[in-house]
Scaffold this active site. Structure first.
Site, mmCIF file in Angstrom:
data_model
loop_
_atom_site.group_PDB
_atom_site.id
_atom_site.type_symbol
_atom_site.label_atom_id
_atom_site.label_comp_id
_atom_site.label_asym_id
_atom_site.label_seq_id
_atom_site.Cartn_x
_atom_site.Cartn_y
_atom_site.Cartn_z
ATOM 1 N N HIS A 1 -24.765 -5.746 24.825
ATOM 2 C CA HIS A 1 -23.903 -6.727 25.478
ATOM 3 C C HIS A 1 -22.525 -6.755 24.827
ATOM 4 C CE1 HIS A 1 -27.801 -8.257 26.985
ATOM 5 N NE2 HIS A 1 -27.079 -8.704 28.008
ATOM 6 N N GLY B 1 -20.620 -24.986 33.522
ATOM 7 C CA GLY B 1 -20.123 -23.833 32.777
ATOM 8 C C GLY B 1 -19.165 -23.038 33.638
ATOM 9 N N ALA B 2 -18.447 -23.738 34.506
ATOM 10 C CA ALA B 2 -17.658 -23.101 35.562
ATOM 11 C C ALA B 2 -16.441 -22.340 35.043
ATOM 12 C CB ALA B 2 -17.215 -24.143 36.584
ATOM 13 N N GLY C 1 -29.541 -20.390 34.185
ATOM 14 C CA GLY C 1 -29.527 -19.066 33.569
ATOM 15 C C GLY C 1 -29.044 -19.120 32.146
ATOM 16 N N THR D 1 -29.184 -19.022 28.373
ATOM 17 C CA THR D 1 -30.092 -18.433 27.394
ATOM 18 C C THR D 1 -29.935 -19.127 26.047
ATOM 19 O OG1 THR D 1 -28.486 -16.707 26.799
ATOM 20 C CG2 THR D 1 -30.069 -16.210 28.547
ATOM 21 N N GLY E 1 -31.805 -13.021 26.047
ATOM 22 C CA GLY E 1 -32.924 -13.645 26.749
ATOM 23 C C GLY E 1 -33.676 -12.649 27.610
ATOM 24 N N GLY F 1 -16.544 -20.523 32.233
ATOM 25 C CA GLY F 1 -17.019 -19.391 31.446
ATOM 26 C C GLY F 1 -16.976 -18.102 32.243
ATOM 27 N N LYS G 1 -21.064 -12.287 23.100
ATOM 28 C CA LYS G 1 -22.375 -12.905 23.316
ATOM 29 C C LYS G 1 -22.897 -13.487 22.008
ATOM 30 C CE LYS G 1 -26.949 -12.084 25.348
ATOM 31 N NZ LYS G 1 -26.872 -13.311 26.149
#
Length: 265
Positions: A153, A9-10, A96, A98, A163, A12, A157
């Protein structure tokens, strides 16, 4: 030797900050930056995408032959591939991501019998303090206090409640004997929406570029106690993930938590 690190997910929002801070810290040998197949930035230098300048690692869609630890902040649909890779190569996993399904959470638990895994809905130090405090405060105050959780958030999102809000609720339930998740009330509407006893209300706000705000309200007739955590940026989450990856490298198989990393479990 530095641990060999893969970031999934680099490209993001979180992935870029983890990559940038990992480059800055210099504690890892970053060997791969992974994104979904077809991502428009595939083939570009990952360091340049993260804003730090070229590092000689291109954003790709496939995993390398081996690694020591993987940090995964991608989407739920990518989680199975990441877990399978870590199992095959014996790499530790810090996840991490969610919004995982119950089946995926079960898969993580099973995988932890063979590799070290940290799965956390929030990697920041301060938020993990709040996770611990929320249950303790709920237990101390008792059933006379209504409990409401408000999470805020950014507009992008996808999952709601967050989460972290669910982890707060779960920890409160463990401390008070409430039935998780059946006791949760996610939002309210209608002409007859009175609060029901022995429930926990959860409310999600999505607006602008809010990095993350979580508030736990304990209120009874006469007074209110509020616990609050505000993330000023994603850096707290990213630094926590890197700290977890460094701690987890070389550990025996098991399902660990950020409380283990921070030594207040």
């Amino acid at each position: 030797m530095k641990p060999k690190l893969i970031i999934t997910g680099a490209a993001g929002r979180m992935g870029k900050r983890i990559l940038s801070l990992a480059i800055e810290a210099g504690q890892f040998d970053i060997i791969a930056a992974i994104e979904r197949a077809g991502h428009p930035d595939i083939g570009k230098d990952a360091g340049s995408l993260a804003g730090t300048g070229p590092i000689g690692v291109k954003l790709g869609g496939s995993y390398p032959s081996d690694s020591d630890v993987v940090i995964d902040f991608s989407q739920p649909e990518a989680a199975d591939k990441t877990i399978d890779y870590c199992l095959e190569k014996g790499a530790a996993l810090v996840s991490g991501t969610t919004g995982l399904s119950d089946e995926q959470k079960t898969k993580i638990e099973a995988a932890s019998e063979k590799i070290g895994i940290i799965y956390g809905t929030n990697m920041s130090v301060g938020m993990n303090v709040l996770f611990t405090l929320a249950g303790k405060v709920a237990s101390m105050l008792g059933n006379d206090y209504d409990i409401e959780i408000i999470e805020q958030h950014h507009r992008f999102k996808k999952d709601a409640p967050s989460g972290s809000a669910l982890t707060l609720a779960e920890n409160i339930c463990k401390a008070t004997g409430k039935d998780y998740p059946d006791c949760l009330t996610c939002g309210r509407e209608g002409k007859d929406a009175l609060r029901q006893g022995d429930t926990i209300g959860i409310h999600a706000v999505r607006a602008g570029d809010i990095a993350g705000i979580h508030s736990v309200i304990f209120s009874t007739l006469g007074e209110t106690v509020t616990l609050n955590h505000t993330a000023h940026s994603r850096d707290g989450f990213a630094r926590g993930a890197l700290r977890a990856a460094k701690w987890l490298t070389g550990k025996e198989p098991g399902l660990y938590s950020m409380a283990d990393v921070l030594s207040f479990s």
